[in-house]
Design an enzyme around this catalytic site. Structure first.
Site, PDB file in Angstrom:
ATOM      1  N   CYS A 190     -53.736 -32.119 -20.665  1.00 14.06           N
ATOM      2  CA  CYS A 190     -53.713 -32.996 -21.827  1.00 14.06           C
ATOM      3  C   CYS A 190     -53.788 -34.448 -21.366  1.00 14.06           C
ATOM      4  O   CYS A 190     -52.911 -34.901 -20.630  1.00 14.06           O
ATOM      5  CB  CYS A 190     -52.457 -32.784 -22.670  1.00 14.06           C
ATOM      6  SG  CYS A 190     -52.373 -33.977 -24.036  1.00 14.06           S
ATOM      7  N   ASN A 250     -50.920 -21.821 -26.077  1.00 15.29           N
ATOM      8  CA  ASN A 250     -51.168 -23.001 -25.245  1.00 15.29           C
ATOM      9  C   ASN A 250     -49.861 -23.765 -25.054  1.00 15.29           C
ATOM     10  O   ASN A 250     -49.248 -24.213 -26.025  1.00 15.29           O
ATOM     11  CB  ASN A 250     -52.230 -23.870 -25.930  1.00 15.29           C
ATOM     12  CG  ASN A 250     -52.611 -25.078 -25.101  1.00 15.29           C
ATOM     13  OD1 ASN A 250     -51.826 -26.006 -24.937  1.00 15.29           O
ATOM     14  ND2 ASN A 250     -53.823 -25.089 -24.583  1.00 15.29           N
ATOM     15  N   LYS A 309     -55.409 -24.035 -18.007  1.00 19.24           N
ATOM     16  CA  LYS A 309     -56.457 -24.846 -18.645  1.00 19.24           C
ATOM     17  C   LYS A 309     -56.653 -26.126 -17.859  1.00 19.24           C
ATOM     18  O   LYS A 309     -55.744 -26.953 -17.751  1.00 19.24           O
ATOM     19  CB  LYS A 309     -56.114 -25.148 -20.101  1.00 19.24           C
ATOM     20  CG  LYS A 309     -57.264 -25.870 -20.828  1.00 19.24           C
ATOM     21  CD  LYS A 309     -57.074 -25.893 -22.335  1.00 19.24           C
ATOM     22  CE  LYS A 309     -58.235 -26.612 -23.012  1.00 19.24           C
ATOM     23  NZ  LYS A 309     -58.093 -26.649 -24.474  1.00 19.24           N
ATOM     24  N   ASN A 335     -51.403 -25.521 -20.190  1.00 21.85           N
ATOM     25  CA  ASN A 335     -52.184 -26.744 -20.387  1.00 21.85           C
ATOM     26  C   ASN A 335     -51.729 -27.808 -19.391  1.00 21.85           C
ATOM     27  O   ASN A 335     -50.758 -28.512 -19.631  1.00 21.85           O
ATOM     28  CB  ASN A 335     -52.011 -27.205 -21.841  1.00 21.85           C
ATOM     29  CG  ASN A 335     -52.755 -28.492 -22.138  1.00 21.85           C
ATOM     30  OD1 ASN A 335     -53.445 -29.047 -21.284  1.00 21.85           O
ATOM     31  ND2 ASN A 335     -52.605 -28.967 -23.354  1.00 21.85           N
ATOM     32  N   LEU A 359     -49.805 -34.249 -28.324  1.00 26.39           N
ATOM     33  CA  LEU A 359     -49.004 -33.018 -28.332  1.00 26.39           C
ATOM     34  C   LEU A 359     -47.945 -32.972 -29.431  1.00 26.39           C
ATOM     35  O   LEU A 359     -46.819 -32.534 -29.212  1.00 26.39           O
ATOM     36  CB  LEU A 359     -48.340 -32.790 -26.962  1.00 26.39           C
ATOM     37  CG  LEU A 359     -49.309 -32.464 -25.816  1.00 26.39           C
ATOM     38  CD1 LEU A 359     -48.550 -32.416 -24.487  1.00 26.39           C
ATOM     39  CD2 LEU A 359     -50.033 -31.147 -26.054  1.00 26.39           C
ATOM     40  N   GLY A 386     -66.629 -32.554 -28.171  1.00 27.25           N
ATOM     41  CA  GLY A 386     -67.798 -32.450 -29.040  1.00 27.25           C
ATOM     42  C   GLY A 386     -69.062 -32.132 -28.247  1.00 27.25           C
ATOM     43  O   GLY A 386     -69.031 -32.021 -27.022  1.00 27.25           O
ATOM     44  N   GLY A 403     -63.962 -25.984 -30.144  1.00 25.37           N
ATOM     45  CA  GLY A 403     -62.982 -27.019 -30.478  1.00 25.37           C
ATOM     46  C   GLY A 403     -63.437 -27.925 -31.596  1.00 25.37           C
ATOM     47  O   GLY A 403     -63.332 -27.596 -32.780  1.00 25.37           O
ATOM     48  N   SER A 452     -57.358 -24.816 -28.672  1.00 25.25           N
ATOM     49  CA  SER A 452     -56.079 -25.431 -28.997  1.00 25.25           C
ATOM     50  C   SER A 452     -56.273 -26.855 -29.516  1.00 25.25           C
ATOM     51  O   SER A 452     -57.093 -27.612 -28.998  1.00 25.25           O
ATOM     52  CB  SER A 452     -55.212 -25.463 -27.736  1.00 25.25           C
ATOM     53  OG  SER A 452     -53.969 -26.056 -28.035  1.00 25.25           O
TER      54      SER A 452
END
Lengths: 249, 313
Positions: free
Chosen positions: B142, B111, B177, B139, B84, B229, B277, B32
């Site tokens: 966040c 999501n 999540k 989710n 978001l 990452g 991602g 997402s």
């Protein structure tokens, strides 16, 4: 479906001024760039994110970029030798719409924002239009691409903030900018310049925005601008927006 | 781009996995926030090669998100603080999902985020009815919004409360999540499982920050953001391992995955499916490249059926 991943060979990489460089990338086929005002996103070794750079000109298989060395990523690019094979995403972004120009459009560039206007000027001349180009820089030493615009067939004026070259002040201080004969405008430059043009120009126009991007192809939402039609990604729905679309905050 | 993942492998290697009864042709799912609502990517390749797609984080009401700049980077990863941005659940159901359905013909992961239990419940209820939604991904992690998102995912009580409330109004498998920004992810995972979650997804981004040393200001306008990452991959593997050992519900592994080998490692740690991602943002073809490389990597490692290796460590 379009393949946007390319390996392009560096054919030239030259310093033009204390900050601005010219790079020519060579593809093995024509037609990668489909509109003036599009950009490419370059992978740079040691950097996780790519560097988005406007396309200045397209000549067959050759794509010319102008870029300012402003940080580690663009410094790294300036070190690429001729023959270096760059990992490039292209074409990205929508580009300018030359069909809206009318007879005598204004092309207003600020600093490195002059770059994407060059291919536009050439296409306008090819369409039989008479583009008037005003290039704005901080100082005489920063002036680039003036002669190239002239050779493309445009009427060219220069403004510098310190008055060391051309009209002293901003592009809007050049009398040709307010000439009522102008039919439409295209602009690219720093956000304060674009906002001032958006507020002051009595004619329709298109503005090419710049923002710190992550993907460059429309999925991460890191670069957005508020528009009359809701928030839009600058990289994918732009970078060029019509004046009346943008809502400045 | 040619995408027939099994064509070259003889004998055909089985990449399929099943999440709570939802069968995926392979375990690779764009995460997402790194794939929009999916259909934009179909301009660049045939996205039907993907296992599933986790759509951009959706809330009950539309959101512009945070001010720009929203992103920063380091050599092995990036920070985002999008906040978001999304058009709201009704527009997602009426506009975005039908566009995705034209180019992606498999179940998707929806999501959903919120700022109160009621908002989570209402947004999940409204998207639960969309036929193409295979899994709802709650989710609670966040890091880029105040008073919502991650603040729900950092205590066992609030995770349990929102999970229980959403589970009561939804019919699709519910995956929670989780945030890595907690002292003990296992206790949070157990709280979600005990409250009725059908599965878990981990990890969301780590809270991070970069400073522009010339201007002496944070690079990202919202000061901090979610760090993702390759740099976070070992953290994600560790947490997936811990959680999958402690819980009996399936886990989607997420965090820094960038290669077929990473997918296999994440599955060995305990993941049934794997989300990709930030790799998509650096290379739009990251997912099809991973899917194409999986059979070769399986052959090299002597794996016939990918599902055999789940949690083998």
């Amino acid at each position: 479906m379009t393949n946007i991943a390319h390996k392009l060979r560096v054919a030239e990489n030259l310093r033009l001024t204390s900050r601005t460089w010219k790079m020519v990338l060579e593809a093995d086929h024509e037609g990668i760039i489909t509109a003036p005002g599009q950009f490419v996103n370059l992978e740079v070794e040691g950097k996780f994110l790519r560097r988005p750079i406007s396309v200045c000109g397209v000549d067959g298989r050759r794509i010319t970029l102008l870029y300012d060395v402003v940080g580690e990523g663009t410094y790294e690019m300036s070190q690429w030798p001729v023959g270096y094979v760059a990992d490039v995403l292209a074409p990205l972004g929508n580009g300018f719409d030359p069909s809206r120009s009318g007879d005598s459009p204004l092309l207003l560039g600020g600093g490195i924002g002059v770059a994407p206007l060059y291919q536009l000027a050439r296409e306008l001349v090819a369409l039989g239009r008479r583009p008037v180009v005003i290039l704005g820089f901080n100082t005489a030493d920063d002036v680039v691409w003036e002669e190239e615009f002239r050779q493309a067939g445009a009427e060219v004026y220069v403004a510098t903030v310190d008055g060391s070259r051309g009209t002293k002040g901003f592009v809007t201080d050049v009398p040709a900018c307010t000439d009522p004969a102008r039919t439409y405008f295209y602009a690219c430059g720093p956000l304060p310049m674009l906002r001032a043009l958006s507020d002051s120009m009595p004619i329709g126009g298109e503005l090419s925005l710049e923002a710190r991007m992550a993907c460059g192809f429309g999925v991460c939402m890191c670069c957005v601008v508020q528009t009359a039609d809701g928030p839009k990604g600058i990289c994918k729905k732009g970078p060029v927006f019509r004046k009346e679309e943008l809502i400045w905050k | 781009m040619e995408m027939n993942v099994n064509a070259t492998a003889a004998p055909a290697r089985d990449l399929s996995v099943t999440l709570s009864g939802v069968r995926l042709q392979n375990p690779v799912i764009p995460a997402s926030g790194c794939f929009g609502f999916g259909y934009v990517m179909a301009e660049y390749y045939d996205i039907d090669c993907l296992g599933s797609i986790s759509i951009k984080g959706t809330t009950l009401n539309s959101r512009f998100g945070n001010p720009l700049p929203r992103t920063a980077e380091c050599p092995a990863g990036m920070i985002n603080s999008v906040g978001l941005q999304n058009p709201g659940v009704d527009k997602v159901v009426e506009v975005e999902l039908p566009k995705l359905r034209e180019v992606f013909h498999q179940p998707i992961v929806a999501n959903i985020s919120g700022f109160s239990v009621d908002e989570y419940v209402e947004a999940c209820r409204r998207i639960d009815g969309a036929e193409q939604v295979g899994i709802i991904e709650l989710n609670v992690s966040c890091p880029n919004v105040h008073g919502g998102g991650m603040s729900f995912g950092t205590s066992c009580e609030s995770v349990a409360e929102v999970t229980r409330a959403v589970k009561a109004v939804t019919t699709k498998p519910l995956y929670v999540k989780l945030s890595p920004n907690v002292t003990d992810i296992v206790s949070i995972a157990r709280a979600a499982e005990d409250a009725g979650a059908d599965g878990l997804c981990l990890i969301n981004t780590l809270l991070g920050m970069r400073i522009d040393v010339k201007t002496r200001r944070p690079v990202v306008a919202n000061v901090m953001g979610g760090f993702s990452g390759p740099a976070i991959f070992p953290v994600a593997v560790r947490m997936v391992y811990q959680v999958s050992k402690a819980c009996s519900i399936p886990v989607m592994g997420c965090g820094g995955v960038s290669s077929a080998r990473d997918v296999i490692e994440m599955m060995m740690a305990g993941a049934t499916a794997v989300q990709v991602g930030a790799a998509n943002l650096r290379d739009p073809y990251a997912c099809p490249k991973i899917i194409k490389a999986l059979p070769e990597e399986m052959e090299r490692l002597g794996i016939d059926r990918l599902s055999d290796i789940i949690g083998c460590v």
